[in-house]
Design a protein around this motif. Structure first.
Motif, PDB file in Angstrom:
ATOM      1  N   TYR A 152       8.796  -9.664  15.479  1.00 36.27           N
ATOM      2  CA  TYR A 152       8.725 -10.024  14.066  1.00 36.27           C
ATOM      3  C   TYR A 152       8.501  -8.765  13.236  1.00 36.27           C
ATOM      4  O   TYR A 152       7.769  -7.852  13.662  1.00 36.27           O
ATOM      5  CB  TYR A 152       7.581 -11.032  13.819  1.00 36.27           C
ATOM      6  CG  TYR A 152       7.727 -12.293  14.616  1.00 36.27           C
ATOM      7  CD1 TYR A 152       6.982 -12.504  15.773  1.00 36.27           C
ATOM      8  CD2 TYR A 152       8.624 -13.281  14.209  1.00 36.27           C
ATOM      9  CE1 TYR A 152       7.125 -13.664  16.507  1.00 36.27           C
ATOM     10  CE2 TYR A 152       8.765 -14.449  14.949  1.00 36.27           C
ATOM     11  CZ  TYR A 152       8.021 -14.622  16.093  1.00 36.27           C
ATOM     12  OH  TYR A 152       8.171 -15.778  16.825  1.00 36.27           O
ATOM     13  N   TRP A 153       9.073  -8.786  12.036  1.00 35.83           N
ATOM     14  CA  TRP A 153       9.040  -7.609  11.165  1.00 35.83           C
ATOM     15  C   TRP A 153       8.685  -7.998   9.737  1.00 35.83           C
ATOM     16  O   TRP A 153       9.063  -9.069   9.259  1.00 35.83           O
ATOM     17  CB  TRP A 153      10.408  -6.932  11.149  1.00 35.83           C
ATOM     18  CG  TRP A 153      10.782  -6.316  12.445  1.00 35.83           C
ATOM     19  CD1 TRP A 153      11.415  -6.923  13.497  1.00 35.83           C
ATOM     20  CD2 TRP A 153      10.554  -4.970  12.845  1.00 35.83           C
ATOM     21  NE1 TRP A 153      11.586  -6.022  14.519  1.00 35.83           N
ATOM     22  CE2 TRP A 153      11.072  -4.815  14.147  1.00 35.83           C
ATOM     23  CE3 TRP A 153       9.969  -3.863  12.226  1.00 35.83           C
ATOM     24  CZ2 TRP A 153      11.011  -3.615  14.844  1.00 35.83           C
ATOM     25  CZ3 TRP A 153       9.906  -2.668  12.919  1.00 35.83           C
ATOM     26  CH2 TRP A 153      10.427  -2.543  14.209  1.00 35.83           C
ATOM     27  N   GLY A 154       8.020  -7.063   9.058  1.00 31.80           N
ATOM     28  CA  GLY A 154       7.858  -7.190   7.627  1.00 31.80           C
ATOM     29  C   GLY A 154       9.049  -6.569   6.911  1.00 31.80           C
ATOM     30  O   GLY A 154       9.982  -6.070   7.548  1.00 31.80           O
ATOM     31  N   GLN A 155       8.994  -6.580   5.597  1.00 38.99           N
ATOM     32  CA  GLN A 155      10.115  -6.072   4.804  1.00 38.99           C
ATOM     33  C   GLN A 155      10.046  -4.564   4.598  1.00 38.99           C
ATOM     34  O   GLN A 155      11.030  -3.959   4.163  1.00 38.99           O
ATOM     35  CB  GLN A 155      10.138  -6.776   3.435  1.00 38.99           C
ATOM     36  CG  GLN A 155       9.202  -6.201   2.385  1.00 38.99           C
ATOM     37  CD  GLN A 155       7.732  -6.508   2.640  1.00 38.99           C
ATOM     38  OE1 GLN A 155       7.385  -7.293   3.516  1.00 38.99           O
ATOM     39  NE2 GLN A 155       6.856  -5.884   1.862  1.00 38.99           N
ATOM     40  N   GLY A 156       8.907  -3.962   4.912  1.00 34.45           N
ATOM     41  CA  GLY A 156       8.756  -2.521   4.782  1.00 34.45           C
ATOM     42  C   GLY A 156       8.135  -2.100   3.471  1.00 34.45           C
ATOM     43  O   GLY A 156       8.250  -2.795   2.455  1.00 34.45           O
ATOM     44  N   THR A 157       7.471  -0.962   3.501  1.00 34.70           N
ATOM     45  CA  THR A 157       6.894  -0.383   2.291  1.00 34.70           C
ATOM     46  C   THR A 157       7.181   1.122   2.291  1.00 34.70           C
ATOM     47  O   THR A 157       7.049   1.783   3.318  1.00 34.70           O
ATOM     48  CB  THR A 157       5.383  -0.669   2.189  1.00 34.70           C
ATOM     49  OG1 THR A 157       4.883  -0.202   0.936  1.00 34.70           O
ATOM     50  CG2 THR A 157       4.584  -0.035   3.322  1.00 34.70           C
ATOM     51  N   GLY A 161       0.774  -1.231   0.000  1.00 33.31           N
ATOM     52  CA  GLY A 161       0.000   0.000   0.000  1.00 33.31           C
ATOM     53  C   GLY A 161       0.806   1.282   0.000  1.00 33.31           C
ATOM     54  O   GLY A 161       0.231   2.375  -0.062  1.00 33.31           O
ATOM     55  N   GLY A 162       2.123   1.169   0.072  1.00 34.79           N
ATOM     56  CA  GLY A 162       2.929   2.371   0.029  1.00 34.79           C
ATOM     57  C   GLY A 162       2.929   2.995  -1.356  1.00 34.79           C
ATOM     58  O   GLY A 162       2.404   2.437  -2.321  1.00 34.79           O
ATOM     59  N   GLY A 163       3.529   4.180  -1.452  1.00 33.86           N
ATOM     60  CA  GLY A 163       3.594   4.841  -2.747  1.00 33.86           C
ATOM     61  C   GLY A 163       3.943   6.301  -2.611  1.00 33.86           C
ATOM     62  O   GLY A 163       4.376   6.759  -1.542  1.00 33.86           O
ATOM     63  N   LEU A 164       3.746   7.016  -3.707  1.00 31.76           N
ATOM     64  CA  LEU A 164       4.016   8.448  -3.764  1.00 31.76           C
ATOM     65  C   LEU A 164       2.698   9.204  -3.685  1.00 31.76           C
ATOM     66  O   LEU A 164       1.751   8.888  -4.416  1.00 31.76           O
ATOM     67  CB  LEU A 164       4.728   8.777  -5.070  1.00 31.76           C
ATOM     68  CG  LEU A 164       4.985  10.258  -5.376  1.00 31.76           C
ATOM     69  CD1 LEU A 164       5.939  10.859  -4.351  1.00 31.76           C
ATOM     70  CD2 LEU A 164       5.537  10.417  -6.787  1.00 31.76           C
ATOM     71  N   THR A 215       7.433  11.016   5.192  1.00 36.05           N
ATOM     72  CA  THR A 215       8.199  10.207   4.242  1.00 36.05           C
ATOM     73  C   THR A 215       9.120   9.252   4.987  1.00 36.05           C
ATOM     74  O   THR A 215       9.923   9.670   5.818  1.00 36.05           O
ATOM     75  CB  THR A 215       9.026  11.114   3.313  1.00 36.05           C
ATOM     76  OG1 THR A 215       8.141  11.900   2.520  1.00 36.05           O
ATOM     77  CG2 THR A 215       9.920  10.286   2.405  1.00 36.05           C
ATOM     78  N   ALA A 216       8.972   7.964   4.696  1.00 36.61           N
ATOM     79  CA  ALA A 216       9.743   6.939   5.409  1.00 36.61           C
ATOM     80  C   ALA A 216       9.423   5.572   4.822  1.00 36.61           C
ATOM     81  O   ALA A 216       8.473   5.426   4.048  1.00 36.61           O
ATOM     82  CB  ALA A 216       9.398   6.951   6.899  1.00 36.61           C
ATOM     83  N   VAL A 217      10.212   4.598   5.235  1.00 35.13           N
ATOM     84  CA  VAL A 217       9.831   3.211   5.018  1.00 35.13           C
ATOM     85  C   VAL A 217       9.002   2.790   6.223  1.00 35.13           C
ATOM     86  O   VAL A 217       9.446   2.944   7.368  1.00 35.13           O
ATOM     87  CB  VAL A 217      11.054   2.304   4.856  1.00 35.13           C
ATOM     88  CG1 VAL A 217      10.613   0.849   4.699  1.00 35.13           C
ATOM     89  CG2 VAL A 217      11.893   2.743   3.668  1.00 35.13           C
ATOM     90  N   TYR A 218       7.820   2.285   5.972  1.00 31.03           N
ATOM     91  CA  TYR A 218       6.905   1.870   7.035  1.00 31.03           C
ATOM     92  C   TYR A 218       6.970   0.362   7.207  1.00 31.03           C
ATOM     93  O   TYR A 218       6.834  -0.388   6.240  1.00 31.03           O
ATOM     94  CB  TYR A 218       5.493   2.327   6.717  1.00 31.03           C
ATOM     95  CG  TYR A 218       5.287   3.803   6.959  1.00 31.03           C
ATOM     96  CD1 TYR A 218       5.865   4.749   6.122  1.00 31.03           C
ATOM     97  CD2 TYR A 218       4.549   4.252   8.047  1.00 31.03           C
ATOM     98  CE1 TYR A 218       5.715   6.105   6.358  1.00 31.03           C
ATOM     99  CE2 TYR A 218       4.387   5.611   8.286  1.00 31.03           C
ATOM    100  CZ  TYR A 218       4.970   6.526   7.438  1.00 31.03           C
ATOM    101  OH  TYR A 218       4.811   7.872   7.678  1.00 31.03           O
TER     102      TYR A 218
END
Length: 123
Positions: free
Chosen positions: A112-117, A8-11, A92-95
């Protein structure tokens, strides 16, 4: 072992909205407190953004996002969401989506962590 996958990330332009999702697998989703943390460009640490307890009864937010971001979860589909409104350049960041056994507000306390978006807000 819990696997987490964000999307769901993006610009987006300043003032706009995005909705992040995090799908979990490999564990009992409802037994974890779920959090969102972010890592801004040039920062070494991941900053706490929001957390939600096991059945959604309690939510916690960083002061910088209160009133703009909403965390929610759907245990039926093992997914946690982060609705982000009125975004600004400082968002602005990696979430990252993360899981822990209790309410945690620092990076080192999550298990536990995801890879980020990536979320990029243009000014």
């Amino acid at each position: 072992q819990v696997q987490l996958v964000e999307s769901g990330g993006g610009l987006v332009q300043a003032g706009g909205s995005l909705r992040l999702s995090c799908a979990a697998s490999g564990g009992t989703f409802s037994s974890y407190v779920m959090g969102w943390l972010r890592q801004a460009p040039g920062k070494e640490e991941r900053e706490f953004v929001a957390a939600i307890t096991w059945y959604g009864g309690s939510t916690h937010y960083a002061d910088s996002v209160k009133g703009r971001f909403t965390i929610s979860r759907d245990n039926a589909v093992n997914t946690v969401f982060l609705q982000m409104n009125n975004l600004n350049f400082e968002d602005t960041a990696v979430y990252y989506c993360a899981a822990s056994r209790g309410v945690r507000t620092t990076q080192k306390e999550y298990d536990y962590w995801g890879q980020g978006t990536q979320v990029t807000v243009s000014s």
